[in-house]
Structure formats: structure tokens, C-alpha cells
Design an enzyme around this catalytic site. Structure first.
Site, short mmCIF file in Angstrom:
data_model
loop_
_atom_site.label_atom_id
_atom_site.label_comp_id
_atom_site.label_asym_id
_atom_site.label_seq_id
_atom_site.Cartn_x
_atom_site.Cartn_y
_atom_site.Cartn_z
N LYS A 13 0.81 -1.22 0.00
CA LYS A 13 0.00 0.00 0.00
C LYS A 13 0.84 1.27 0.00
CE LYS A 13 -0.81 -0.19 5.02
NZ LYS A 13 0.05 -1.37 5.22
N ARG A 88 -5.34 3.26 11.98
CA ARG A 88 -5.05 1.84 12.14
C ARG A 88 -6.12 1.11 12.96
NH1 ARG A 88 0.33 0.42 10.82
NH2 ARG A 88 1.70 2.20 10.50
N ARG A 127 12.67 -11.43 1.67
CA ARG A 127 13.48 -10.22 1.49
C ARG A 127 14.87 -10.40 2.09
NH1 ARG A 127 9.28 -5.77 3.90
NH2 ARG A 127 7.78 -5.70 2.18
N ARG A 171 2.90 -9.35 13.27
CA ARG A 171 2.38 -8.12 12.66
C ARG A 171 1.05 -8.38 11.96
NH1 ARG A 171 6.90 -5.59 9.00
NH2 ARG A 171 5.40 -3.87 8.86
#
Length: 214
Positions: A13, A88, A127, A171
Site C-alpha cells: 500500500k 489503524r 526479502r 504483525r
């Protein structure tokens, strides 16, 4: 055009928010960036934020919205903005709506970049970041020429703590508990638009511009 970006961590996003800002000539407003700018400039709001952060406390929603309203009230936001990283939670969204209503304003679109958890886990745990120059790679999508070695400077590539499996799962758990309810919140307001975030980056952006118009 006032836009809120929604989506799980790793959904892309932030990247889409920057592309929207560039395409439509409106600011990309990140709460983290606003906090840092106010603290650096030594503003009264920045001093308040720093007091909380220095104690390891979360910045209260009312103060966050106050700083946000200060930012979106500036001249460069006259034609709109893209909010990234806020709200959030439902209480934050309610405080934001109230503050905007007092200005005679409202959010036009809440864009949800939808990506399944398993895809996000694959994206983030794959990653690798260079310990020296900060260049980033992905073991599947953008692999380095030599495994574990940075193409740019030849130094070691590492899995960052934020991208470790347990951290990513935590998360995502926080996202589902606290942030995902915003999808229903903005659906009820009739402004939610959900985009398939598993597509190629440019295809995701095309889907967004199809909604926002040219």
C-alpha cells in the site's frame, strides 16, 4: 480527492500511495514522516509527540489527529492527499472523521490492497537487505547474482528482524485484530474499494486509477 490506504503489512500500500500521489499531484501523507518532521522542527506538537515516544508510549489518537489535521490543512493538500499508516483502528478512524467533519470535509475513498497472509509471508520472509548499502533483494522475485551477496557493493545480505517469520506473523495478527475492522467501517460508509494486491505492481495501480479516474 482524499484517500486512505488500507492493507496488511507487506501488501504494497505504501508503494501504491506514492504512485497515486505522483499521478494525481497530491501529497503522500505518512504519519511517521509527520512525527519525524515535527520533532526535527521542534514544533509544540513535535515536543508533545517526543515526550510520549521518549517514554516508550503510544502517541494518543487525539494528538496524532491534531498533527494530521495541521498537515492536511496546508496549501499543498488543498486538492487532496493520500493517507498512509493512519487510521489503524476504529477509534482512530472515528476521531479522524470527527476532525474532518469539523472542517466541513470527509474522506472520499478508502482503498484496500488485499493480499492473502500466505502471499505476504512469502514476500516478507524472502526479502534480503545489504548490511552495508541497504540495497534490497528477494530470494525468489529479485535474487542477487550470487546468493547472500549484494550486487551493488559485494557485502553480505541479511534477513532483517522485521522480516523474520515470527515477526511477520505477529504483525499480521495485530493487523487482523486492530486494523482489518476498518474494512467494514468504511464499507458501511460506502467509500471502500478493494483491489487485488497479488497482481503485478503496475496492474494494481491501473485498478486503482480505474476507480479514481484520470
Amino acid at each position: 480527492m482524499k484517500i486512505i490506504m488500507l492493507g496488511a503489512p507487506g501488501a504494497g500500500k505504501g508503494t501504491q500511495a506514492k504512485m497515486i500521489a505522483d499521478r494525481y499531484g497530491v501529497p503522500h501523507v505518512s504519519t511517521g514522516d509527520i512525527f519525524r518532521a515535527n520533532i526535527k522542527d521542534g514544533t509544540e506538537l513535535g515536543k508533545e509527540v517526543k515526550r510520549y515516544m521518549d517514554q516508550g508510549l503510544l502517541v494518543p489518537d487525539e494528538l496524532t489527529v491534531k498533527i494530521l489535521m495541521d498537515r492536511v490543512g496546508r496549501e499543498d493538500c488543498r486538492n487532496g492527499y493520500v493517507l498512509d499508516g493512519f487510521p489503524r483502528t476504529i477509534p482512530q478512524a472515528e476521531v479522524l472523521d470527527k476532525a474532518l467533519a469539523e472542517m466541513g470535509d470527509a474522506i472520499d475513498y478508502a482503498i484496500n490492497v488485499d493480499v492473502p497472509d500466505e502471499t505476504i509471508i512469502g514476500r516478507m520472509t524472502g526479502r534480503r537487505a545489504c548490511v552495508s548499502c541497504g540495497a534490497t533483494f528477494h530470494i525468489v522475485h529479485i535474487p542477487p547474482k550470487q546468493e547472500g551477496i549484494c550486487d551493488a557493493c559485494g557485502k553480505e545480505l541479511k534477513l532483517r528482524d522485521d522480516d523474520k517469520l515470527e515477526t511477520v506473523k505477529k504483525r499480521l495478527s495485530v493487523y487482523h485484530e486492530q486494523t482489518q475492522p476498518l474494512i467494514e467501517f468504511y464499507t458501511e460508509k460506502g467509500i471502500l474499494k478493494t483491489i487485488d494486491g497479488t497482481a503485478e505492481m503496475q496492474d494494481v495501480f491501473t485498478s486503482i486509477t480505474d476507480i479514481l479516474g484520470n
